[in-house]
Design a protein around this motif. Structure first.
Motif, PDB file in Angstrom:
ATOM      1  N   UNK A  42      -9.156  67.965 -17.774  1.00 51.88           N
ATOM      2  CA  UNK A  42      -8.463  68.935 -16.924  1.00 51.88           C
ATOM      3  C   UNK A  42      -7.133  68.273 -16.630  1.00 51.88           C
ATOM      4  N   UNK A  51      -5.115  68.229 -13.397  1.00 54.65           N
ATOM      5  CA  UNK A  51      -5.699  67.477 -12.299  1.00 54.65           C
ATOM      6  C   UNK A  51      -5.842  65.999 -12.679  1.00 54.65           C
ATOM      7  N   UNK A 111     -19.593  61.211 -13.024  1.00 54.27           N
ATOM      8  CA  UNK A 111     -20.463  62.208 -13.651  1.00 54.27           C
ATOM      9  C   UNK A 111     -21.689  61.522 -14.242  1.00 54.27           C
ATOM     10  N   UNK A 164     -24.063  59.999 -11.518  1.00 52.85           N
ATOM     11  CA  UNK A 164     -24.944  60.946 -10.839  1.00 52.85           C
ATOM     12  C   UNK A 164     -25.919  61.588 -11.811  1.00 52.85           C
ATOM     13  N   UNK A 187     -22.100  59.429  -2.270  1.00 52.34           N
ATOM     14  CA  UNK A 187     -21.169  60.394  -1.682  1.00 52.34           C
ATOM     15  C   UNK A 187     -19.920  59.666  -1.184  1.00 52.34           C
ATOM     16  N   UNK A 220     -17.661  59.036  -3.925  1.00 55.08           N
ATOM     17  CA  UNK A 220     -16.868  60.231  -4.234  1.00 55.08           C
ATOM     18  C   UNK A 220     -15.616  60.277  -3.360  1.00 55.08           C
ATOM     19  N   UNK A 221     -15.790  59.970  -2.072  1.00 54.49           N
ATOM     20  CA  UNK A 221     -14.628  59.973  -1.184  1.00 54.49           C
ATOM     21  C   UNK A 221     -13.624  58.916  -1.632  1.00 54.49           C
ATOM     22  N   UNK A 230     -11.680  60.163  -4.594  1.00 57.36           N
ATOM     23  CA  UNK A 230     -10.649  61.130  -4.225  1.00 57.36           C
ATOM     24  C   UNK A 230      -9.464  60.405  -3.586  1.00 57.36           C
ATOM     25  N   UNK A 279      -7.386  58.725  -6.126  1.00 60.52           N
ATOM     26  CA  UNK A 279      -6.606  59.674  -6.911  1.00 60.52           C
ATOM     27  C   UNK A 279      -5.325  60.049  -6.176  1.00 60.52           C
ATOM     28  N   UNK A 280      -5.458  60.308  -4.876  1.00 62.97           N
ATOM     29  CA  UNK A 280      -4.268  60.704  -4.120  1.00 62.97           C
ATOM     30  C   UNK A 280      -3.338  59.502  -3.974  1.00 62.97           C
ATOM     31  N   UNK A 300      -8.304  75.403  -5.213  1.00 62.27           N
ATOM     32  CA  UNK A 300      -9.647  74.826  -5.165  1.00 62.27           C
ATOM     33  C   UNK A 300     -10.584  75.740  -4.397  1.00 62.27           C
ATOM     34  N   UNK A 310     -28.932  72.022  -8.433  1.00 63.27           N
ATOM     35  CA  UNK A 310     -28.054  70.860  -8.561  1.00 63.27           C
ATOM     36  C   UNK A 310     -26.597  71.268  -8.392  1.00 63.27           C
ATOM     37  N   UNK A 322     -25.919  71.537  -4.751  1.00 60.78           N
ATOM     38  CA  UNK A 322     -25.720  70.211  -4.151  1.00 60.78           C
ATOM     39  C   UNK A 322     -24.315  69.710  -4.462  1.00 60.78           C
ATOM     40  N   UNK A 360     -23.831  68.231  -7.769  1.00 66.11           N
ATOM     41  CA  UNK A 360     -24.046  67.085  -8.658  1.00 66.11           C
ATOM     42  C   UNK A 360     -23.457  67.397 -10.028  1.00 66.11           C
ATOM     43  N   UNK A 361     -22.822  66.422 -10.668  1.00 70.27           N
ATOM     44  CA  UNK A 361     -22.377  66.647 -12.021  1.00 70.27           C
ATOM     45  C   UNK A 361     -23.573  66.715 -12.950  1.00 70.27           C
ATOM     46  N   UNK A 362     -23.506  67.297 -14.136  1.00 71.66           N
ATOM     47  CA  UNK A 362     -22.321  67.941 -14.701  1.00 71.66           C
ATOM     48  C   UNK A 362     -22.327  69.445 -14.462  1.00 71.66           C
ATOM     49  N   UNK A 406     -20.102  70.540  -8.834  1.00 65.64           N
ATOM     50  CA  UNK A 406     -19.435  69.247  -8.678  1.00 65.64           C
ATOM     51  C   UNK A 406     -17.934  69.378  -8.872  1.00 65.64           C
ATOM     52  N   UNK A 407     -17.540  70.074  -9.945  1.00 68.26           N
ATOM     53  CA  UNK A 407     -16.103  70.211 -10.202  1.00 68.26           C
ATOM     54  C   UNK A 407     -15.420  70.924  -9.028  1.00 68.26           C
ATOM     55  N   UNK A 463     -15.110  68.522  -6.227  1.00 70.85           N
ATOM     56  CA  UNK A 463     -14.111  67.502  -6.529  1.00 70.85           C
ATOM     57  C   UNK A 463     -12.697  68.045  -6.301  1.00 70.85           C
ATOM     58  N   UNK A 464     -12.452  69.250  -6.788  1.00 69.54           N
ATOM     59  CA  UNK A 464     -11.126  69.853  -6.593  1.00 69.54           C
ATOM     60  C   UNK A 464     -10.837  70.046  -5.108  1.00 69.54           C
ATOM     61  N   UNK A 482     -12.106  68.416  -2.477  1.00 67.42           N
ATOM     62  CA  UNK A 482     -11.907  67.172  -1.735  1.00 67.42           C
ATOM     63  C   UNK A 482     -10.589  66.518  -2.121  1.00 67.42           C
ATOM     64  N   UNK A 483     -10.265  66.523  -3.434  1.00 67.71           N
ATOM     65  CA  UNK A 483      -9.012  65.833  -3.786  1.00 67.71           C
ATOM     66  C   UNK A 483      -7.805  66.609  -3.298  1.00 67.71           C
ATOM     67  N   UNK A 497     -18.514  64.930   2.461  1.00 67.60           N
ATOM     68  CA  UNK A 497     -19.253  64.087   1.514  1.00 67.60           C
ATOM     69  C   UNK A 497     -20.618  63.710   2.078  1.00 67.60           C
ATOM     70  N   UNK A 516     -23.174  66.356   1.712  1.00 74.87           N
ATOM     71  CA  UNK A 516     -23.817  66.447   0.404  1.00 74.87           C
ATOM     72  C   UNK A 516     -25.114  65.659   0.419  1.00 74.87           C
ATOM     73  N   UNK A 568     -13.996  72.883 -16.888  1.00 74.18           N
ATOM     74  CA  UNK A 568     -13.529  73.861 -15.903  1.00 74.18           C
ATOM     75  C   UNK A 568     -12.103  74.352 -16.166  1.00 74.18           C
TER      76      UNK A 568
END
Lengths: 517, 477
Positions: free
Chosen positions: A69, A72, A138, A141, A175, A178-179, A182, A185-186, B323, B376, B379, B381-383, B387-388, B391-392, B394-395, B410, B413, B461
């Motif tokens: 992507x 992104x 990915x 998890x 989790x 994940x934070x 992110x 990334x920023x 997002x 899933x 929740x 969870x990937x894939x 999840x995507x 992710x979008x 949160x970022x 987070x 989750x 995505x």
């Protein structure tokens, strides 16, 4: 060498998934097992091109990078360096062995079992070769659900409790990962692991990012206060599940420390090193003492894993070459030895239908081959010279003594504890009274087949660790120089970091002064 | 004229569908009590596909119509596409529902299609009164749909709850609308965007905007406007719940996206959104932990998901809006997938308990797999697409002033995994077979398609997400 000519890493990651897709069309448990064994062996053959890995280069090899992507900043980015090479080889080797050791152990829902097993292997290999943070996450998890099913469907009597605990614990940790992802990334503008590792971040940012990531990895390792899911999961999991859990999954935590914490948050790693070292020592001693008191063989080995993984994290946070080398060697060797020990417990469980030590006494007379293998792996587990684990633990201990003799003195009892609990176990299994083993048959050909490769590795790495060390050295040197130089830079910019890093071991602190001058 | 007609082609086809259903519903019942000819409603999903195609063709279109109250742009077309897609799935899902007399089918689908039309209008409305009218079109038909479940008293109770809550919430929205008009002297969003929105300069405007948004929080089932959601889902039929749980949220999200394009981080309204988002996801997830009824559980899960969507809005950036749009599309897909399995398993239209899922892997391996993928995805969870989407979200929202909200999201989750995992645990790890009869045929195939869509959006995505991005960029360049 053209890296894009033959996408070997993609093939390694996705070949088991592709094999899974064929599984629904195969009828009969025996055909399923044979097919998965063939797939596992094919995967092993597919890994042969990894022999082209250039041992002298410190960077990533076999790199593949395709847009995913792109708006992104997500890329499908795979690559392999010395750290991942060993882990991938270990995972690939274990897949066919796991199929073999489940041959008669798993009797119901055989197809689904192998489905989960293959998905697990794919995800595990993916974790070790992903160079994009999101891709890593990915895979990280993706391995949860198959592992959950392995425990929850094919596990022992308390499988519900153990599988839920495993899932909740691991997910709670990730989790926060994940934070952190992110936030990186920023802050860094990319998800690419090599690029993120090449940047420096403010100390405050590193502080929180390290905490978030370390929490996730410490649960996975598991380090002392977060270890309670491990014995439960190990005891309830079927043999193959325990093997993968011990040999591969635990390594993801320490791999995370090496791949993310050290290069991306060097100053914070240094800052937290005393804490991490203390927790590692606690893991070593606590794991050893608790293992000493176990009556269940699997639980004993599970707690010994906590202790062994303590050596890994100890080695990582010493910030010297011997420590890191040792950590990586323990990672590899713990995978081989503990994996083999879990397989041995599985073997004897199929005969006695009990994992209690007291139900499996006096095997020496009736099952000599079994006891022979068990003795070898037990010696390896306690770090006997000439076996593989000795190399790793000796290197870590050299590293600790170089950093601080007092710390070394604190770690040594861990090795003695290992000798105590493994010898006690071995003695009871071999000569304990009363024995019920008179009617049990010794190892059959299939069991020989999956134990022998691991036994060969135990002795080979034990006697000739040179090749293995060679393959990791350039990468570790690169990581260490990067960490030292950038932690030094951070020290100059943030005085509080300098004040606190004085509490780190002298070797590491000395390196900074060298950089500073 | 011709070109502007092409712009509203999706709405036009939807109106044709409604007219057709209206004519069918006029046909009198057959004297022998058999199914009347006019009760054949199998064509509705096919007609829905025509709407979907029209919406897909108009993705790049743009224009202002009806005295600038109706705007065709990337955002509206993205949401129209999502509504049309959801309508096709929901209509197909409701095709043969056991708790509805065949004679009532045309009326049922008439109301369903009307509600979807209202949501499509909502996607394009850029004037407060138009927004209000579109909201009412979509709500009124739902008020009538909810109690349509045989002669079940619980459905009547659910219907009354929904109407009372809805009436109160829309009254609040209308009240707020009046305040906005009084304070800012315009009902056009384009004009309102240029006005100041803070306590010092427009206190009345902030109050009005908050009240107006409350009407949409109700549609979204956001804490503390969520009380209806679990009860209504539980009371109404499985098929209606599938619709009520998904599509109306799209309408609410699109309006909130348009409104929040006026915000910047740190404004009182944005902070309010952030607090509500955190409260909603935490409360929804905690309450869902103890549910035994699958629909009630999904009701609380939808409260939590409303909170996740709002995270994108607090970012107040093009990426955040994109997002939020993407996540709401994904939300609709994953919830409809979950409901698809529930509706197939509940052969007599009763509510499904968690225990009814026991041993599903043996009875219906495909549906069990579809349920696992949907759970899933919920929740995150990937894939999977969930999840995507997360992710979008949160970022986009990191470093926009509400980092604590990201951490809350987070951690949520981790809470939510327990009850979603319960679905998988019951379906896969238990062998007890309950008395649920064999599901209807065909369910596995379409369920598989939905699950494949969730996996596809999780792995690739980019093709869909770029439409959401175009929508976000166009609102906040």
């Amino acid at each position: 060498m053209n890296p894009s000519a033959w996408p070997i890493l993609t093939i390694l990651v996705f070949f088991p998934v592709a094999a899974c897709l064929a599984l629904p069309f195969i009828r009969g448990a025996k055909a399923v097992r044979a097919f998965c064994l063939a797939a596992g062996l094919a995967e092993l053959l597919l890994a042969l091109p990894l022999l082209r890995f250039d041992l002298t280069l410190p960077g990533y090899q076999f790199v593949e990078k395709i847009g995913w992507v792109e708006s992104w900043g997500l890329y499908y980015h795979l690559g392999m360096d010395g750290i991942s090479l060993l882990m991938v080889l270990l995972t690939v080797l274990l897949l066919p062995l796991c199929v073999l050791c489940s041959w008669s152990y798993i009797t119901r829902r055989v197809k689904e079992f192998h489905f989960s097993l293959m998905l697990m292997s794919s995800a595990c290999i993916g974790v070790f070769v992903a160079l994009d943070f999101v891709l890593f996450y990915v895979f990280w998890e993706a391995m949860l659900v198959p592992m959950f099913l392995l425990i929850a469907v094919w596990g022992g009597p308390a499988r519900r409790y153990a599988s839920l605990k495993f899932f909740l614990y691991t997910l709670a940790g990730s989790t926060l990962l994940l934070v952190a992802m992110v936030a990186f990334y920023i802050e860094g503008g990319t998800f690419s692991i090599p690029e993120l590792s090449a940047r420096s971040y403010s100390f405050d940012f590193q502080f929180w990012a390290f905490l978030a990531m370390a929490f996730a990895f410490a649960i996975k390792v598991p380090m002392f206060p977060f270890h309670t899911w491990l014995p439960a999961a190990h005891v309830e999991a079927p043999t193959a599940g325990s093997v993968l859990l011990a040999a591969v999954l635990l390594k993801m935590g320490t791999y995370g420390f090496l791949r993310f914490c050290l290069p991306m948050t060097p100053a914070a790693s240094l800052y937290f090193a005393p804490l991490m070292i203390a927790v590692s020592l606690a893991s070593i001693l606590y794991g050893g003492f608790v293992a000493l008191g176990q009556r269940d063989m699997k639980k004993l080995i599970a707690y010994s894993s906590v202790a062994h993984m303590g050596f890994v994290t100890l080695g990582i946070f010493l910030f010297n070459a011997r420590g890191l080398e040792g950590a990586l060697m323990v990672m590899l060797n713990h995978g081989i030895t503990t994996g083999a020990l879990f397989m041995m417990v599985g073997c004897i469980y199929e005969r006695s239908h009990s994992r209690e030590i007291s139900d499996n006494l006096g095997l020496g007379k009736y099952l000599p081959a079994y006891m022979g293998f068990f003795g070898l792996f037990a010696l390896s587990s306690l770090g006997f010279p000439g076996t593989n684990s000795f190399v790793g633990e000796a290197l870590v201990l050299i590293g600790v003594f170089a950093a601080n003799p007092w710390l070394g003195a604190a770690a040594v009892p861990g090795v003695m504890l290992a000798a105590a609990y493994m010898l006690r176990l071995g003695q009871k299994l071999a000569w304990g009274e009363p024995t019920h083993a008179a009617a049990w048959r010794d190892l059959n050909a299939r069991e020989w087949l999956y134990l022998a490769p691991l036994a060969v590795l135990v002795i080979y790495i034990g006697l000739a660790p040179g090749l293995t060390l060679q393959s990791i050295d350039p990468t570790l040197t690169r990581v260490l120089t990067e960490v030292r130089s950038r932690a030094g830079a951070a020290e100059a910019a943030w005085p509080q970091a300098a004040w606190l890093s004085r509490t780190t071991p002298p070797a590491a602190a000395g390196a900074h002064q060298g950089e500073g001058l | 004229m011709n070109s502007s007609f092409a712009l509203i082609l999706p709405e036009f086809i939807q109106v044709l569908v409604i007219l057709g259903l209206f004519l069918q519903s006029l046909a009198s019942p057959r004297p022998d009590g058999g199914t009347r000819l006019g009760a054949r409603t199998g064509w509705v999903p096919l007609a829905g596909i025509a709407v979907l195609a029209a919406a897909a063709l108009s993705l790049g279109a743009g224009g202002l119509m009806f005295r600038e109250a109706y705007r065709i742009d990337a955002l509206s077309q993205f949401f129209k596409l999502a509504v049309a897609l959801g309508f096709v799935i929901a209509a197909h899902n409701a095709g043969a529902q056991p708790s509805l007399e065949p004679d009532r089918r045309p009326d049922y689908f008439l109301l369903l299609a009307l509600s979807a039309l209202g949501l499509m209008l909502l996607a394009s409305a850029v004037e407060l009164i138009t927004i209000y009218l579109a909201l009412e079109i979509s709500s009124y038909s739902l008020y009538a749909l909810i109690p349509l479940r045989g002669r079940d008293p619980r459905a009547a109770e659910a219907g009354i709850k929904y109407i009372l809550f809805g009436a109160a919430a829309t009254a609040l929205a209308l009240f707020g609308l009046a305040y906005i008009l009084a304070a800012q002297h315009s009902s056009y969003l384009a004009v309102l965007t240029a006005k100041p929105w803070d306590w010092a300069e427009a206190p009345l405007g902030i109050v009005g905007l908050t009240l107006f948004m409350a009407g949409f929080f109700y549609k979204l089932a956001l804490f503390p406007f969520h009380f209806w959601a679990p009860d209504v889902y539980e009371g109404t039929s499985n098929e209606t719940a599938a619709y009520a749980a998904t599509l109306p949220k799209l309408g609410a999200v699109v309006v909130l996206i348009r409104l929040s394009a006026m915000f910047a981080p740190g404004m009182p309204a944005t902070t309010l959104l952030a607090v509500l988002a955190a409260a909603s996801m935490t409360f929804g997830n905690l309450a869902a932990l103890t549910q035994q009824d699958v629909k009630r559980m999904l009701g609380y899960s939808s409260v939590a998901h409303a909170g996740y969507v709002l995270v994108g809005l607090t970012a107040a950036s093009a990426g955040g809006l994109a997002a939020a749009g993407f996540y709401s599309l994904v939300y609709v897909l994953m919830n409809l997938t979950c409901f698809w399995v529930i509706c197939r398993l509940s052969h007599d239209g009763r509510n499904l308990q968690l225990n009814d899922l026991d041993g599903l892997h043996g009875r219906e391996p495909m549906l069990a797999f579809v349920l696992a993928v949907a759970a899933l995805a919920l929740v995150g969870l990937p894939p999977t697409a969930g999840f995507m989407g997360k992710l979008f979200l949160l970022s986009a929202a990191w470093n926009r002033g509400y980092n604590w909200l990201i951490i809350v999201a987070a951690l949520n989750t981790a809470i939510s995994i327990y009850y979603y995992l319960n679905l998988i645990r019951h379906a896969y790890t238990t062998d007890a077979v309950s008395d649920v009869a064999a599901p209807r045929s065909g369910g596995a195939l379409w369920g598989g398609v939905l699950a494949a869509a969730l996996l596809f959006l999780g792995i690739l995505p980019a093709p869909v997400f770029k439409w959401a991005e175009a929508a976000g960029r166009q609102l906040m360049p």
